[in-house]
Motif scaffolding. Sequence first.
Motif, PDB file in Angstrom:
ATOM      1  N   SER A  45       0.811  -1.211   0.000  1.00  0.00           N
ATOM      2  CA  SER A  45       0.000   0.000   0.000  1.00  0.00           C
ATOM      3  C   SER A  45       0.848   1.266   0.000  1.00  0.00           C
ATOM      4  N   THR A  46       2.099   1.150   0.454  1.00  0.00           N
ATOM      5  CA  THR A  46       2.974   2.322   0.539  1.00  0.00           C
ATOM      6  C   THR A  46       3.733   2.571  -0.753  1.00  0.00           C
ATOM      7  N   TYR A  47       4.151   1.503  -1.415  1.00  0.00           N
ATOM      8  CA  TYR A  47       4.992   1.638  -2.617  1.00  0.00           C
ATOM      9  C   TYR A  47       4.275   1.062  -3.826  1.00  0.00           C
ATOM     10  N   SER A  48       4.112   1.893  -4.844  1.00  0.00           N
ATOM     11  CA  SER A  48       3.365   1.474  -6.026  1.00  0.00           C
ATOM     12  C   SER A  48       4.102   0.436  -6.860  1.00  0.00           C
ATOM     13  N   ASN A  49       5.415   0.377  -6.703  1.00  0.00           N
ATOM     14  CA  ASN A  49       6.206  -0.563  -7.506  1.00  0.00           C
ATOM     15  C   ASN A  49       6.534  -1.842  -6.751  1.00  0.00           C
ATOM     16  N   VAL A  50       5.896  -2.058  -5.603  1.00  0.00           N
ATOM     17  CA  VAL A  50       6.145  -3.249  -4.793  1.00  0.00           C
ATOM     18  C   VAL A  50       4.913  -4.143  -4.782  1.00  0.00           C
ATOM     19  N   ARG A  51       5.141  -5.406  -5.019  1.00  0.00           N
ATOM     20  CA  ARG A  51       4.073  -6.396  -4.926  1.00  0.00           C
ATOM     21  C   ARG A  51       4.423  -7.369  -3.811  1.00  0.00           C
ATOM     22  N   ALA A  52       3.512  -7.519  -2.871  1.00  0.00           N
ATOM     23  CA  ALA A  52       3.750  -8.390  -1.730  1.00  0.00           C
ATOM     24  C   ALA A  52       3.539  -9.846  -2.104  1.00  0.00           C
ATOM     25  N   LEU A  53       4.395 -10.694  -1.556  1.00  0.00           N
ATOM     26  CA  LEU A  53       4.294 -12.124  -1.819  1.00  0.00           C
ATOM     27  C   LEU A  53       4.587 -12.874  -0.528  1.00  0.00           C
ATOM     28  N   GLU A  54       3.573 -13.514   0.031  1.00  0.00           N
ATOM     29  CA  GLU A  54       3.768 -14.297   1.247  1.00  0.00           C
ATOM     30  C   GLU A  54       4.459 -15.611   0.870  1.00  0.00           C
ATOM     31  N   LEU A  55       5.666 -15.796   1.396  1.00  0.00           N
ATOM     32  CA  LEU A  55       6.472 -16.933   0.956  1.00  0.00           C
ATOM     33  C   LEU A  55       7.387 -17.410   2.065  1.00  0.00           C
ATOM     34  N   ASN A  56       7.514 -18.715   2.173  1.00  0.00           N
ATOM     35  CA  ASN A  56       8.414 -19.357   3.119  1.00  0.00           C
ATOM     36  C   ASN A  56       9.586 -19.933   2.330  1.00  0.00           C
ATOM     37  N   VAL A  57      10.804 -19.451   2.607  1.00  0.00           N
ATOM     38  CA  VAL A  57      11.965 -19.901   1.825  1.00  0.00           C
ATOM     39  C   VAL A  57      12.304 -21.362   2.069  1.00  0.00           C
ATOM     40  N   CYS A  58      11.675 -21.975   3.065  1.00  0.00           N
ATOM     41  CA  CYS A  58      11.891 -23.395   3.328  1.00  0.00           C
ATOM     42  C   CYS A  58      10.900 -24.290   2.584  1.00  0.00           C
ATOM     43  N   ASP A  59       9.922 -23.686   1.938  1.00  0.00           N
ATOM     44  CA  ASP A  59       8.876 -24.429   1.231  1.00  0.00           C
ATOM     45  C   ASP A  59       9.189 -24.442  -0.265  1.00  0.00           C
ATOM     46  N   ARG A  60       9.861 -25.491  -0.702  1.00  0.00           N
ATOM     47  CA  ARG A  60      10.333 -25.554  -2.083  1.00  0.00           C
ATOM     48  C   ARG A  60       9.179 -25.564  -3.096  1.00  0.00           C
ATOM     49  N   ASN A  61       8.097 -26.232  -2.767  1.00  0.00           N
ATOM     50  CA  ASN A  61       6.963 -26.289  -3.700  1.00  0.00           C
ATOM     51  C   ASN A  61       6.353 -24.913  -3.914  1.00  0.00           C
ATOM     52  N   SER A  62       6.148 -24.169  -2.827  1.00  0.00           N
ATOM     53  CA  SER A  62       5.585 -22.834  -2.934  1.00  0.00           C
ATOM     54  C   SER A  62       6.513 -21.901  -3.705  1.00  0.00           C
TER      55      SER A  62
END
Length: 214
Positions: free
Chosen positions: A17-34
């Motif tokens: 919501s603060t930066y127009s050029n940023v897209r949020a992505l909920e991600l766990n770096v330990c979850d290879r499939n995701s």
Amino acid sequence: MVFACDMNASVMADLESTYSNVRALELNVCDRNSIGVAIAKINAEFGHIDVLVNNAGITRDNLLDKMTEEEWDMVADVNLKGVFNMTQAIAPIMIENGIGSIITMSSVVGTDGNIGQSNYAATKGGVIAMTKGWSKEFSRKGAQVRANCIAPGFIETPMTKDLPEKVLDYMTNKTPLKRMGKPTDIAEGALFLASERSSFITGQTLKIDGGLVI
């Protein structure tokens, strides 16, 4: 477009919501499939990924004789395997496109060690070793894909804010510039390594530590 990845959905929403050029992505770096699904979607939409900043990290400090297997495994999974997972997913895209910059956050603890941080030191030293190998591997067929590390000193972050005041004072006084670093100090280094200004730099570790380790 910048994809900001985190496991904290509320933080991600604020960024988006603060930066127009940023897209949020909920991600766990330990979850290879995701990771695989997310990276495939990004690549399908944009056709390229130019920069990867491996910044996920945790600490579970303890002296060697008290460190549990769980404390070791948690730090190794996030700080070392997480970097491997993200890089393995993205590097082939960069190599195919012939260009890219991979920046991994290490630490001065990874180059010089620290009491009570066997797990953290091992992972931060490990990413430096992987980066050196990647700098040779990714460019061996002519692709301009660079891999570098940043080794911060003591930085004002949520990871350090809960340290005892006497520890913070000790580290500040030990640092020649007599202050803790700010997140912007690290961001400027990452921006340099991501840009064409560093196009002939690969396999290196940039210390941003106020002279803490010389």
